[in-house]
Design a protein around this motif. Structure first.
Motif, short mmCIF file in Angstrom:
data_model
loop_
_atom_site.label_atom_id
_atom_site.label_comp_id
_atom_site.label_asym_id
_atom_site.label_seq_id
_atom_site.Cartn_x
_atom_site.Cartn_y
_atom_site.Cartn_z
N LEU A 81 0.84 -1.20 0.00
CA LEU A 81 0.00 0.00 0.00
C LEU A 81 0.87 1.25 0.00
O LEU A 81 1.97 1.23 0.53
N SER A 82 0.36 2.32 -0.57
CA SER A 82 1.07 3.59 -0.41
C SER A 82 0.92 4.01 1.04
O SER A 82 0.05 3.52 1.77
N ARG A 83 1.75 4.91 1.49
CA ARG A 83 1.66 5.37 2.87
C ARG A 83 0.30 6.00 3.14
O ARG A 83 -0.28 5.83 4.20
N THR A 84 -0.21 6.72 2.18
CA THR A 84 -1.52 7.34 2.33
C THR A 84 -2.60 6.29 2.49
O THR A 84 -3.46 6.38 3.37
N GLU A 85 -2.56 5.25 1.65
CA GLU A 85 -3.54 4.17 1.75
C GLU A 85 -3.41 3.44 3.09
O GLU A 85 -4.41 3.10 3.72
N TYR A 86 -2.17 3.22 3.52
CA TYR A 86 -1.93 2.56 4.80
C TYR A 86 -2.55 3.36 5.94
O TYR A 86 -3.26 2.82 6.78
N LEU A 87 -2.26 4.66 5.95
CA LEU A 87 -2.79 5.50 7.02
C LEU A 87 -4.31 5.52 7.00
O LEU A 87 -4.95 5.46 8.05
N GLN A 88 -4.88 5.58 5.82
CA GLN A 88 -6.34 5.58 5.72
C GLN A 88 -6.91 4.28 6.24
O GLN A 88 -7.88 4.27 6.99
N GLU A 89 -6.28 3.17 5.86
CA GLU A 89 -6.79 1.85 6.24
C GLU A 89 -6.55 1.53 7.71
O GLU A 89 -7.45 1.06 8.40
N GLN A 90 -5.36 1.77 8.20
CA GLN A 90 -4.99 1.37 9.55
C GLN A 90 -5.32 2.40 10.63
O GLN A 90 -5.61 2.04 11.76
N ILE A 91 -5.23 3.68 10.28
CA ILE A 91 -5.41 4.74 11.26
C ILE A 91 -6.78 5.39 11.11
O ILE A 91 -7.35 5.89 12.07
N GLY A 92 -7.30 5.41 9.91
CA GLY A 92 -8.58 6.04 9.67
C GLY A 92 -8.46 7.42 9.07
O GLY A 92 -9.46 8.08 8.79
N SER A 93 -7.22 7.88 8.87
CA SER A 93 -7.01 9.20 8.28
C SER A 93 -5.66 9.25 7.59
O SER A 93 -4.64 8.90 8.18
N SER A 94 -5.67 9.71 6.36
CA SER A 94 -4.41 9.86 5.64
C SER A 94 -3.71 11.16 6.02
O SER A 94 -2.59 11.41 5.61
N LYS A 95 -4.35 11.98 6.83
CA LYS A 95 -3.79 13.27 7.24
C LYS A 95 -2.94 13.15 8.51
O LYS A 95 -2.40 14.13 8.98
N ALA A 96 -2.80 11.96 9.04
CA ALA A 96 -2.18 11.78 10.34
C ALA A 96 -0.70 11.48 10.30
O ALA A 96 -0.11 11.15 11.33
N VAL A 97 -0.07 11.63 9.16
CA VAL A 97 1.34 11.24 9.06
C VAL A 97 2.22 12.01 10.05
O VAL A 97 3.14 11.44 10.63
N ASN A 98 1.93 13.28 10.29
CA ASN A 98 2.74 14.04 11.24
C ASN A 98 2.61 13.49 12.65
O ASN A 98 3.59 13.45 13.41
N ILE A 99 1.44 13.01 13.02
CA ILE A 99 1.24 12.45 14.35
C ILE A 99 1.90 11.08 14.45
O ILE A 99 2.45 10.72 15.49
N VAL A 100 1.87 10.31 13.38
CA VAL A 100 2.59 9.03 13.36
C VAL A 100 4.08 9.28 13.59
O VAL A 100 4.71 8.62 14.42
N LEU A 101 4.63 10.25 12.89
CA LEU A 101 6.06 10.57 13.05
C LEU A 101 6.37 11.08 14.45
O LEU A 101 7.44 10.79 15.00
N LEU A 102 5.45 11.81 15.05
CA LEU A 102 5.63 12.27 16.43
C LEU A 102 5.69 11.06 17.36
O LEU A 102 6.52 11.02 18.29
N GLY A 103 4.86 10.07 17.10
CA GLY A 103 4.90 8.84 17.89
C GLY A 103 6.23 8.12 17.76
O GLY A 103 6.78 7.64 18.76
N VAL A 104 6.75 8.05 16.54
CA VAL A 104 8.07 7.43 16.34
C VAL A 104 9.12 8.19 17.14
O VAL A 104 9.91 7.60 17.88
N LEU A 105 9.12 9.50 17.00
CA LEU A 105 10.08 10.34 17.73
C LEU A 105 9.98 10.12 19.23
O LEU A 105 11.00 10.05 19.93
N SER A 106 8.78 10.00 19.75
CA SER A 106 8.58 9.86 21.19
C SER A 106 9.26 8.62 21.76
O SER A 106 9.64 8.60 22.92
N ALA A 107 9.40 7.59 20.95
CA ALA A 107 10.04 6.35 21.41
C ALA A 107 11.51 6.54 21.71
O ALA A 107 12.11 5.77 22.45
N PHE A 108 12.10 7.59 21.16
CA PHE A 108 13.51 7.87 21.36
C PHE A 108 13.73 8.90 22.47
O PHE A 108 14.84 9.36 22.69
N SER A 109 12.67 9.26 23.16
CA SER A 109 12.71 10.28 24.19
C SER A 109 12.52 9.67 25.57
O SER A 109 11.90 8.61 25.71
#
Length: 75
Positions: free
Chosen positions: A7-35
């Motif tokens: 899937l494209s990242r947009t399709e993945y976010l739409q399918e798994q998260i429910g919104s393709s606009k959430a990529v910034n929040i996904v990345l924030l979650g990744v960043l938080s794991a290193f904090s």
């Protein structure tokens, strides 16, 4: 790690998260794991910055990113 399974990242976010606009929040979650900040503080920050009607979708996106980040941190 996030498995896009063809899937494209947009399709993945739409399918798994429910919104393709959430990529910034996904990345924030990744960043938080290193904090060292507690995950609860990160989630409180997300809640303070998003419209109430999008909170659940944004927390779902954050947690998916956090999970992917933790997988990377833990090897």
């Amino acid at each position: 790690c996030l498995d896009f399974s063809g899937l494209s990242r947009t399709e993945y976010l739409q399918e798994q998260i429910g919104s393709s606009k959430a990529v910034n929040i996904v990345l924030l979650g990744v960043l938080s794991a290193f904090s060292e900040w507690p995950v609860e503080e990160w989630e409180d920050s997300v809640a303070a910055c998003v419209p109430p009607k999008t909170l659940e979708a944004n927390l779902k996106a954050f947690r998916a990113g956090r999970q992917a980040g933790e997988a990377k941190v833990n090897g």
